[in-house]
Design a protein around this motif. Structure first.
Motif, mmCIF file in Angstrom:
data_model
loop_
_atom_site.group_PDB
_atom_site.id
_atom_site.type_symbol
_atom_site.label_atom_id
_atom_site.label_comp_id
_atom_site.label_asym_id
_atom_site.label_seq_id
_atom_site.Cartn_x
_atom_site.Cartn_y
_atom_site.Cartn_z
ATOM 1 N N LEU A 152 0.823 -1.203 0.000
ATOM 2 C CA LEU A 152 0.000 0.000 0.000
ATOM 3 C C LEU A 152 0.860 1.257 0.000
ATOM 4 O O LEU A 152 0.537 2.248 -0.664
ATOM 5 N N ARG A 153 1.982 1.199 0.734
ATOM 6 C CA ARG A 153 2.879 2.354 0.754
ATOM 7 C C ARG A 153 3.501 2.581 -0.621
ATOM 8 O O ARG A 153 3.671 3.716 -1.061
ATOM 9 N N ALA A 154 3.842 1.503 -1.306
ATOM 10 C CA ALA A 154 4.380 1.636 -2.663
ATOM 11 C C ALA A 154 3.337 2.251 -3.595
ATOM 12 O O ALA A 154 3.665 3.069 -4.467
ATOM 13 N N LEU A 155 2.068 1.867 -3.399
ATOM 14 C CA LEU A 155 1.003 2.476 -4.191
ATOM 15 C C LEU A 155 0.886 3.968 -3.894
ATOM 16 O O LEU A 155 0.728 4.793 -4.804
ATOM 17 N N ARG A 156 0.981 4.310 -2.603
ATOM 18 C CA ARG A 156 0.904 5.726 -2.245
ATOM 19 C C ARG A 156 2.055 6.524 -2.850
ATOM 20 O O ARG A 156 1.885 7.648 -3.313
ATOM 21 N N LEU A 215 2.968 10.742 -8.423
ATOM 22 C CA LEU A 215 3.665 10.754 -9.706
ATOM 23 C C LEU A 215 2.698 10.538 -10.865
ATOM 24 O O LEU A 215 2.812 11.186 -11.915
ATOM 25 N N LEU A 216 1.735 9.635 -10.670
ATOM 26 C CA LEU A 216 0.762 9.368 -11.718
ATOM 27 C C LEU A 216 -0.078 10.600 -12.025
ATOM 28 O O LEU A 216 -0.264 10.967 -13.190
ATOM 29 N N VAL A 217 -0.580 11.256 -10.984
ATOM 30 C CA VAL A 217 -1.414 12.439 -11.201
ATOM 31 C C VAL A 217 -0.593 13.588 -11.784
ATOM 32 O O VAL A 217 -1.041 14.283 -12.706
ATOM 33 N N ALA A 246 6.583 17.378 -18.347
ATOM 34 C CA ALA A 246 7.505 16.252 -18.172
ATOM 35 C C ALA A 246 8.688 16.642 -17.291
ATOM 36 O O ALA A 246 9.187 15.823 -16.502
ATOM 37 N N GLU A 247 9.132 17.906 -17.389
ATOM 38 C CA GLU A 247 10.281 18.349 -16.584
ATOM 39 C C GLU A 247 9.945 18.323 -15.103
ATOM 40 O O GLU A 247 10.750 17.875 -14.281
ATOM 41 N N LEU A 248 8.745 18.776 -14.750
ATOM 42 C CA LEU A 248 8.348 18.765 -13.342
ATOM 43 C C LEU A 248 8.236 17.340 -12.813
ATOM 44 O O LEU A 248 8.684 17.042 -11.709
ATOM 45 N N VAL A 249 7.655 16.457 -13.613
ATOM 46 C CA VAL A 249 7.522 15.067 -13.198
ATOM 47 C C VAL A 249 8.895 14.428 -13.018
ATOM 48 O O VAL A 249 9.150 13.729 -12.033
ATOM 49 N N SER A 250 9.796 14.681 -13.970
ATOM 50 C CA SER A 250 11.135 14.098 -13.901
ATOM 51 C C SER A 250 11.903 14.616 -12.694
ATOM 52 O O SER A 250 12.530 13.844 -11.958
ATOM 53 N N TRP A 259 -5.255 13.825 -4.695
ATOM 54 C CA TRP A 259 -6.122 15.006 -4.751
ATOM 55 C C TRP A 259 -5.299 16.292 -4.729
ATOM 56 O O TRP A 259 -5.548 17.209 -5.522
ATOM 57 N N ALA A 260 -4.329 16.375 -3.824
ATOM 58 C CA ALA A 260 -3.514 17.588 -3.710
ATOM 59 C C ALA A 260 -2.702 17.825 -4.987
ATOM 60 O O ALA A 260 -2.520 18.972 -5.419
ATOM 61 N N SER A 261 -2.214 16.740 -5.591
ATOM 62 C CA SER A 261 -1.428 16.878 -6.825
ATOM 63 C C SER A 261 -2.306 17.341 -7.990
ATOM 64 O O SER A 261 -1.837 18.066 -8.872
ATOM 65 N N TRP A 262 -3.557 16.928 -7.984
ATOM 66 C CA TRP A 262 -4.489 17.371 -9.035
ATOM 67 C C TRP A 262 -4.973 18.797 -8.786
ATOM 68 O O TRP A 262 -5.058 19.600 -9.711
ATOM 69 N N TYR A 263 -5.241 19.124 -7.525
ATOM 70 C CA TYR A 263 -5.834 20.425 -7.196
ATOM 71 C C TYR A 263 -4.827 21.571 -7.289
ATOM 72 O O TYR A 263 -5.152 22.645 -7.807
ATOM 73 N N ALA A 264 -3.611 21.363 -6.809
ATOM 74 C CA ALA A 264 -2.623 22.459 -6.787
ATOM 75 C C ALA A 264 -1.215 21.918 -7.037
ATOM 76 O O ALA A 264 -0.366 21.920 -6.149
ATOM 77 N N PRO A 265 -0.957 21.422 -8.250
ATOM 78 C CA PRO A 265 0.383 20.883 -8.532
ATOM 79 C C PRO A 265 1.400 22.007 -8.752
ATOM 80 O O PRO A 265 1.043 23.044 -9.334
#
Length: 439
Positions: free
Chosen positions: A237-241, A246-248, A255-259, A387-393
């Motif tokens: 579950l922690r690995a999923l968290r 990263l997925l969102v 891509a630069e921000l994700v990387s 949710w936080a990554s989607w709402y205010a990345p």
């Protein structure tokens, strides 16, 4: 059987051997972390953005699956062998059966599903073969190598455990350097072959060295199956968290921000190794002390808490100061890297604090409450991070990290102290019972 009078040596002189062991254990993990970071940097530069993103995604899937491989059986080996060396052959056989069986299932399922999402080769058959090889490497072989390390820890042979950690990390770095720098490997499909050969050689060396400890006795230890699952599920579950954000982010940011964020996360994991070195050293002794009740290990756990907090702060400061060097390793295109690293590095402090409590629960055999804390924390954390990554990345992502880890501190220590109090009260009732019966 461990008695209630079980104690550990007191005083500064008694701490010296432990400090020396920690220095060796911590040093091995620091070297391992540095080697892993160098391997990561080499692959990032030579594979290029597109190929490297595929490699990272597939590795993330394998990192989740590897916690399922073995069904948590390694923990019971460390816990029970630390208390009774004679049970080692049975626990080794138990581990081998579960690792091979679960690993085979995971590889087959992954080989069927992942080729629909990842393309390592335009040829369908070759693509399936490469995906299968990568899964065998990153699930089964990794689990066997980690099992060797845990076996040495169970026997309190920390020098050999450290040798496994360092040797494995250095071997991967050498393989990456040879493949990419010397032989100009630039695709994931080509790197998969190099990675498989490297892991296979390391696994063979580990198995050869382990022969001196004795042969396995193949049997399933039934009572440890649920304990193993309780131990493994929180890590799954922690690995999923750890991948939800990263997925969102990959859906809503560049891509630069994700990387850059993914590299910063890798730095956070590397800085936590200094705390992990302490936990892996403490675990067998805590298992022995807490055999007659968790309250017997309370003083030890509080000392570990103080040490882990100091180590966590030191690790965070070191990462903060070294952050400007990272673009020279990974490339100037990682514009956000330094900022992300400096904002995330302090998360290691609350992470270190709550990890002490859950490790103590595990060492004492309280895997159900330990699983509840880590599992519920991971599920809630995954939702909050997504949710936080989607709402205010990416600001929301960073804030969610601190909220999650702080909440874990409160939950983990609350549960730990509850069971300390319960074990102490139970021991007191047992002492009073003979007197009451005589009256």
């Amino acid at each position: 059987m461990t008695s209630e009078g079980a104690t550990e040596p007191k005083g500064y002189r008694a701490l010296l051997p432990m400090l020396l062991s920690y220095a060796a254990s911590g040093g091995s993990l620091v070297i391992s972390s540095a080697a892993q970071l160098l391997t990561f940097a080499i692959l990032a530069r030579w594979l290029g953005v597109d190929e490297f993103s595929v490699f990272v995604a597939m590795t993330a899937v394998a990192n989740i699956a590897v916690h399922l491989c073995g069904l948590g059986s390694m923990e019971c080996l460390v816990r029970r062998v630390a208390r009774d060396r004679t049970i080692y052959p049975v626990m080794l056989g138990h581990n081998i059966i579960l690792t091979v069986a679960s690993g085979t299932v995971l590889v087959l399922v992954g080989a069927f599903i992942l080729p629909f999402f990842f393309s390592l080769s335009p040829d369908r058959v070759t693509n399936i073969a490469m995906v299968t090889v990568m899964l065998v490497t990153n699930i089964v072989l990794v689990r066997l190598i980690v099992l060797a390390e845990q076996i040495f820890i169970a026997h309190s042979d920390f020098a050999s455990a450290n040798a496994v950690v360092v040797g494995f990390a250095v071997a991967r770095t050498v393989a990456a350097a040879l493949a990419c720098i010397v032989f100009s490997v630039s695709t994931v499909a080509a790197w998969v072959v190099w990675q498989f050969v490297c892991h296979l050689l390391v696994a063979m060396v580990c198995l050869h060295v382990l022969k001196r400890l004795g042969r396995p006795r193949y049997a399933i230890v039934g009572e440890e199956l649920p304990q193993g699952l309780y131990f493994a599920i929180p890590f799954i579950l922690r690995a999923l968290r750890q991948n939800a954000d990263l997925l969102v982010l990959s859906l809503v940011t560049t891509a630069e921000l994700v990387s850059s964020y993914s590299v910063a996360r890798r730095m956070l994991e590397s800085s936590y190794l200094s705390v992990e070195a302490l936990n892996r050293l403490i675990y067998p002794g805590s298992a022995r002390l807490s055999a007659a009740g968790l309250h017997h290990a309370l003083d030890r756990v509080l000392r570990v808490l103080a040490a882990a907090t100091v180590i966590g702060v030191a690790a965070a400061v070191a990462v903060f100061l070294l952050a400007p060097v990272l673009p020279y390793l990974f490339g100037s295109e990682y514009v956000s890297l330094v900022g992300f690293v400096r904002l995330l590095c302090w998360v290691v402090v609350p992470l270190a604090i709550w990890s002490v409590a859950v490790e103590a629960l595990g060492a004492s055999g309280y895997h159900a409450p330990r699983a509840a804390v880590m599992g519920l924390g991971s599920v809630a954390g995954a939702g909050l991070a997504a949710w936080a990554s989607w709402y205010a990345p990416p600001t929301g992502t960073l804030i969610s990290f601190y909220v999650i880890e702080t909440a874990m501190v409160v939950a983990a220590w609350g549960v730990f102290l509850h069971f300390v109090r319960r074990d102490r009260e139970s021991a007191a009732r047992q002492v009073l019972a003979p007197g009451e019966a005589g009256a």
